[in-house]
Design an enzyme around this catalytic site. Structure first.
Site, short mmCIF file in Angstrom:
data_model
loop_
_atom_site.label_atom_id
_atom_site.label_comp_id
_atom_site.label_asym_id
_atom_site.label_seq_id
_atom_site.Cartn_x
_atom_site.Cartn_y
_atom_site.Cartn_z
N HIS A 189 14.66 64.72 46.53
CA HIS A 189 14.59 66.15 46.29
C HIS A 189 15.35 66.63 45.22
O HIS A 189 15.50 67.97 44.89
CB HIS A 189 15.48 66.70 47.61
CG HIS A 189 16.97 66.51 47.65
ND1 HIS A 189 17.56 65.55 48.35
CD2 HIS A 189 17.98 67.31 46.96
CE1 HIS A 189 19.04 65.67 48.02
NE2 HIS A 189 19.24 66.80 47.39
N ASP B 124 13.52 60.39 51.34
CA ASP B 124 14.51 61.29 50.10
C ASP B 124 14.83 60.27 49.02
O ASP B 124 15.85 59.93 48.89
CB ASP B 124 15.18 61.96 50.59
CG ASP B 124 15.92 62.96 49.83
OD1 ASP B 124 15.32 63.31 48.71
OD2 ASP B 124 17.21 63.55 49.90
N SER C 182 24.17 64.54 45.57
CA SER C 182 22.78 63.86 46.12
C SER C 182 22.11 62.69 44.87
O SER C 182 22.35 63.18 43.89
CB SER C 182 21.60 65.00 46.06
OG SER C 182 22.12 65.67 47.10
N GLY C 183 21.54 62.05 45.48
CA GLY C 183 20.94 61.08 44.69
C GLY C 183 21.84 59.94 44.42
O GLY C 183 21.43 58.83 44.02
C1 4AZ Z 1 23.54 68.92 49.32
O1 4AZ Z 1 23.37 70.04 49.71
C2 4AZ Z 1 24.22 68.04 50.35
N1 4AZ Z 1 27.79 66.03 53.31
C3 4AZ Z 1 24.36 66.75 50.07
C4 4AZ Z 1 25.42 65.86 50.94
C5 4AZ Z 1 25.76 66.28 51.89
C6 4AZ Z 1 25.62 67.88 52.23
C7 4AZ Z 1 24.88 68.56 51.50
C8 4AZ Z 1 26.41 65.61 52.79
O2 4AZ Z 1 22.81 68.44 48.36
#
Ligand code: 4AZ
Length: 280
Positions: free
Chosen positions: A77, A127, A227-228
């Site tokens: 993503h 993902d 993320s990632g």
């Molecule tokens: C995000 O929005 C996201 N609490 C990444 C990790 C988590 C929540 C949201 C985990 O990229």
């Protein structure tokens, strides 16, 4: 035993001194509930950047991990839209602070997992993505590979693992300057428990799919911008990446652990693209 083969990748364990987790006297500043990372503890952590033409800057978007001198593992993503040009993406390796003006390594090829569904996003599963760099990076004390697990590795409930990133320190609160990499220790949460919790906020009756892994506790979590990035656990004193930060319901809430792509589910796919041979 097969997975011991993976332990022979260069430089691991030795480059990651085991330091005590957060305790009294260490201020809670980031990821959610995290602390500043000390040098060389996570030499595989990379910052994934996209060029923002308005700001004329390569802006941090996501985390990632170095799994081979020329390959980064990240979340699918993070690599949206599907037709994005790899030349719009770069990675920064071997740094603790964002925007310390070191050179970016450009991305030459983006391989998103074929089962990743853009319309469902992270919650649809798969993902996970691989980024091939334009050239291999030079490994050093600051830049090194993380080990990946054998597909058969079981990650036990309640095991304590670590997640790192430059993401938000709370839901909607970005990490402040000087943007120092954060780490936090998080317990693995079983799939049943995690499903029960997420059933309350998701339409899907079983929102946690087989290829996902939950980890976190109240005030200890990954968040947007992480993320990632990697979730690593120690086995026999060696760090192994078991998760890729993927999604969650806000951040650091008691009943909603972070959700990760489960790396063991994707080992055969990763091996199809990246030569992870012992000692590579
Ligand atoms: C995000 O929005 C996201 N609490 C990444 C990790 C988590 C929540 C949201 C985990 O990229």
């Amino acid at each position: 035993m097969l997975w011991l083969l993976f332990l022979t990748l260069p430089g691991l364990g030795s480059s990651v001194p085991v330091t005590p987790g957060p305790g009294p006297g260490r201020e809670l500043v980031g990821i959610v509930g995290g602390c500043d990372v000390s040098a060389r503890r996570y030499p595989w952590q990379v910052s994934l950047r996209f060029y923002n033409s308005k700001r004329r800057q390569w802006v941090h978007q996501c985390g990632g991990s170095l799994i081979h001198p020329q390959w980064v593992l990240t979340a699918a993503h993070c690599m949206e839209p599907e037709n994005m040009t790899p030349s719009k993406a770069g990675v920064q390796v071997g740094q603790l602070r964002l925007y310390d003006h070191r050179k970016l390594t450009m991305v030459k090829q983006v391989i998103r997992h074929p089962k990743f569904n853009s319309s469902q996003g992270a919650k649809g599963g798969a993902d996970i993505a691989l980024l091939r760099l334009e050239a291999p990076v030079t490994l050093s004390a600051d830049v090194n590979l993380v080990l990946l697990p054998p597909a058969s590795l079981r990650v036990p409930e309640r095991k304590m693992c670590w997640v790192t990133g430059w993401g938000n320190i709370n839901y909607k609160s970005p990490l402040p300057p000087p943007y120092h990499l954060q780490e936090v220790e998080v317990p693995i949460v079983g799939k049943e428990v995690c499903n029960q919790r997420y059933q309350k906020v998701e339409k899907n009756p079983r929102p946690i799919k087989e290829d996902m892994l939950c980890a976190g506790s109240e005030g200890r979590d990954s968040c947007q911008g992480d993320s990632g990035g990697p979730l690593v656990c120690s086995w026999n004193c060696t760090w192994v990446q078991v998760g890729v930060v993927s999604w969650g319901h806000q951040c650091g809430l008691r009943d909603f652990p972070g959700v990760y792509a489960r790396v063991t589910s994707y080992m055969s796919w990763i091996s199809q693209h990246v030569r992870l041979s012992p000692g590579s």
